[in-house]
Every structure is written in C-alpha cells, then in structure tokens.
Write a protein that holds these residues in place. Structure first.
Motif, mmCIF file in Angstrom:
data_model
loop_
_atom_site.group_PDB
_atom_site.id
_atom_site.type_symbol
_atom_site.label_atom_id
_atom_site.label_comp_id
_atom_site.label_asym_id
_atom_site.label_seq_id
_atom_site.Cartn_x
_atom_site.Cartn_y
_atom_site.Cartn_z
ATOM 1 N N LEU A 1 24.631 41.207 31.377
ATOM 2 C CA LEU A 1 24.685 42.223 30.326
ATOM 3 C C LEU A 1 24.158 41.718 28.994
ATOM 4 N N GLY A 2 24.110 40.390 28.825
ATOM 5 C CA GLY A 2 23.661 39.819 27.562
ATOM 6 C C GLY A 2 24.657 40.035 26.441
ATOM 7 N N ILE A 3 25.952 40.133 26.784
ATOM 8 C CA ILE A 3 27.009 40.412 25.807
ATOM 9 C C ILE A 3 28.194 39.498 26.079
ATOM 10 N N ASP A 4 28.813 38.989 25.027
ATOM 11 C CA ASP A 4 30.047 38.216 25.195
ATOM 12 C C ASP A 4 31.205 39.174 25.462
ATOM 13 N N LEU A 5 31.857 38.978 26.604
ATOM 14 C CA LEU A 5 32.969 39.833 26.999
ATOM 15 C C LEU A 5 34.314 39.124 26.930
ATOM 16 N N LEU B 1 23.678 47.675 36.707
ATOM 17 C CA LEU B 1 24.563 47.796 37.866
ATOM 18 C C LEU B 1 25.093 46.424 38.265
ATOM 19 N N PRO B 2 26.090 45.923 37.563
ATOM 20 C CA PRO B 2 26.677 44.621 37.913
ATOM 21 C C PRO B 2 27.328 44.681 39.287
ATOM 22 N N SER B 3 27.597 43.507 39.845
ATOM 23 C CA SER B 3 28.229 43.436 41.158
ATOM 24 C C SER B 3 29.659 43.959 41.095
ATOM 25 N N ILE B 4 30.109 44.539 42.204
ATOM 26 C CA ILE B 4 31.486 45.029 42.287
ATOM 27 C C ILE B 4 32.473 43.887 42.064
ATOM 28 N N SER C 1 36.175 32.724 36.890
ATOM 29 C CA SER C 1 35.439 32.365 35.683
ATOM 30 C C SER C 1 33.936 32.497 35.902
ATOM 31 N N ARG C 2 33.452 32.086 37.063
ATOM 32 C CA ARG C 2 32.015 32.182 37.348
ATOM 33 C C ARG C 2 31.566 33.642 37.417
ATOM 34 N N GLN C 3 32.380 34.499 38.018
ATOM 35 C CA GLN C 3 32.018 35.911 38.105
ATOM 36 C C GLN C 3 31.928 36.548 36.718
ATOM 37 N N LEU C 4 32.862 36.181 35.846
ATOM 38 C CA LEU C 4 32.841 36.729 34.492
ATOM 39 C C LEU C 4 31.648 36.194 33.699
ATOM 40 N N GLN C 5 31.323 34.929 33.899
ATOM 41 C CA GLN C 5 30.151 34.362 33.219
ATOM 42 C C GLN C 5 28.871 35.042 33.700
ATOM 43 N N ALA C 6 28.777 35.300 35.005
ATOM 44 C CA ALA C 6 27.598 35.976 35.555
ATOM 45 C C ALA C 6 27.470 37.387 34.975
#
Length: 303
Positions: free
Chosen positions: A51-55, A8-11, A41-46
């Motif tokens: 998730l442990g996956i490169d997005l 459940l990642p953050s909204i 960028s920080r939100q995407l890195q978090a």
C-alpha cells in the motif's frame, strides 16, 4: 472491472490487520490465526509495502494500528464478513437458490411467516435465510439480497414492491377502562399512553387525524419493539396504538379492546426492497413474484 492488483492485498494480510485491530496484540492475533508472531509481523509489513503507507506503530515488542489503519480495518472487517457469508451460502446450498432476507420482527412473525409455507410448497428449491433488522441499513455492508422495510419507497439504489399499508388502532386491556367511558378520541388522553420508538409521532398524528389539533404533551412509556408494547397493553399498563394485523387475534378473543371503531391508515407502508444490482437474482425473482400475489389487495391472514 476488477481493481488493479495493488488495490487488492492478500486475504491473509487483511485478516492479520483486522485481528490486530480487534484483539489488540500480536500474540492474540497469532493464537487466533494459528501462526507465529513473526509470521503475523511479516504479513503486516508486506501489506504496508504493497500500500505504500505506514499502518503499524511499533513500540518495542508492541504493535498498534495508526488512526488511518483503524478506519481501514473497520471497512476490511465488513468486507471479510461479507465474503464469509457468501461462502457459507455457497457451501450450504450449492445446487439450489438461496435468498438472504432481512425482516422486521413483528411483521415477519405475524404477516410473513404464516404465508411462507405456501411459498415453500411452490418453490422447494429456494432456501430463505432470515435475520431481523429494526432500522434501515446499507446493502453494500450487509450480506442481504432483500429486506422487508417500513416507511416509503425511497431507499437509495433499490427497487421495491408494496406489501401492505399500515393501519393503526388504539387498544388496551378491558381492565384499564372498566370504570371509564370512552366516547371520543379526546377521552383517550386521560389514559396512560404507550409509545413505540420506531413511530415516535404516531399518537400525535393519530389524534390530529381525529380532529384533536390542540394536544397537551403526550407523555407515557416508550418501547422498542411491538412484542413488548403488546404485552404492556395486555397487562393494563396503558393504551397502545398498534397496526391492526398485529392485534386482530387479541381483539377477537377479547384480550384487548379497541378504543376506536376502525383503524386509521398511515402514510407509511411495508415493502419488499432489494438492491438494483440484485434485480436478476433468481431466488429473489421467484420470491418477489410470489409476494406480489400476497400483497394488497390481499387474502385474509392464514389461520
């Protein structure tokens, strides 16, 4: 049971991912969400760490989504839209029952709408929000509590209430047949036929029901909605095979002529359909019980 926290990642991070997929650049995402590009960028890195996956594919200053991330973003978009719709319903009607209903445009306008004032008088505490859908959809991906559906009672994971069987009758403008004798169903084959996309085999089945088994190719023009095919028939463009409830007023006024003495019932019908998970929904329960009093056998259409 609610899924574990790691699923459940953050909204905020999900909104950033969805917006990057839709807008295509971090600068556009930052402008839409009123954040800096660094914050995006920080939100995407978090999100990637959680998730442990490169997005994200990072090419100098440009951010793009991986193929897997694009598919994920599409699913996230549906979930965010559903959350937004649920929040809107709560805000607009926090103290009364609200029902979100998908309707078929022609059936909704000609059959349901004339009856709804009666429901409103009986249940003023219930608000019905409606949107049109022409084809069957997935309740899990659409913010509807119920839908008006044409076909059979075979929608997976749902319950249903029969509202009305469909009966079809061939009609046309008087001007189309003023110099022709229509004494048998086969005579209609000499006239231009109008077809509706949602019933592509309707004419073939109708002629077969009349004993016309050796049919030539049934060519003609195609229409996507009943509203347009009715107008085509009214303007003399051809013969339309239409549900009787849609044309009863035009037949009574003489604007259309019936080319067969009585309507023929089809295998399809109109249903109120709702997900099994919504079976105890209070507003739906009231609407369903009221509709049961309007369904077959039914009173004449209100005028």
């Amino acid at each position: 049971m609610i899924a574990p926290r790691r699923f459940l990642p953050s909204i905020s991070s999900l909104r950033a991912l969805e917006a990057l997929d839709r807008l295509g650049s971090a600068s556009a995402v930052a402008e839409e969400l009123s954040l800096t590009q660094s914050a995006i960028s920080r939100q995407l890195q978090a999100l990637e760490r959680q998730l442990g996956i490169d997005l994200i594919v990072r090419d100098k200053k440009r951010l793009t989504l991986t193929t897997e991330a694009k598919e994920y973003a599409s699913e996230v978009r549906q979930a965010l839209n559903q959350i937004a719709q649920s929040t809107l319903r709560l805000q607009t009607s926090p103290l009364v029952g609200t029902l979100s209903l998908a309707i078929l445009p022609a059936f909704g306008m000609r059959w349901l709408m004339p009856r709804l004032p009666n429901f409103s008088r009986l249940h003023p505490e219930v608000t019905i929000n409606m949107a049109t859908r022409l084809e069957q959809f997935n309740f899990a991906g659409e913010p509807f509590d119920a839908a008006i559906h044409y076909g059979h009672a075979d929608w997976p994971g749902t319950q249903s209430l029969l509202l009305k069987n469909e009966r079809l009758i061939p009609v046309c403008a008087a001007s189309l047949i003023e110099k022709k004798q229509i004494t048998a169903p086969s005579d209609i084959l000499d006239l231009p036929l109008l077809h509706i996309q949602t019933r592509p085999l309707a004419w073939a089945h109708w002629f077969e029901s009349q004993g016309e088994l050796k049919l030539p190719p049934l060519s003609g023009t195609m229409y996507d909605q009943f509203a347009t095919i009715i107008q085509a028939a009214l303007h003399g463009l051809g013969v339309a095979l239409l549900p009787d409830y849609l044309v009863e007023q035009d037949l009574a006024s003489g604007r259309l002529r019936a080319l067969h003495p009585f309507p023929v019932e089809t295998s399809g019908a109109y249903y109120l359909v709702w997900p099994e998970t919504k079976s105890r929904h209070a507003a739906l329960h009231k609407f369903r019980d009221w509709l049961a009093t309007q369904s077959q056998p039914e009173d004449p259409l209100p005028r």
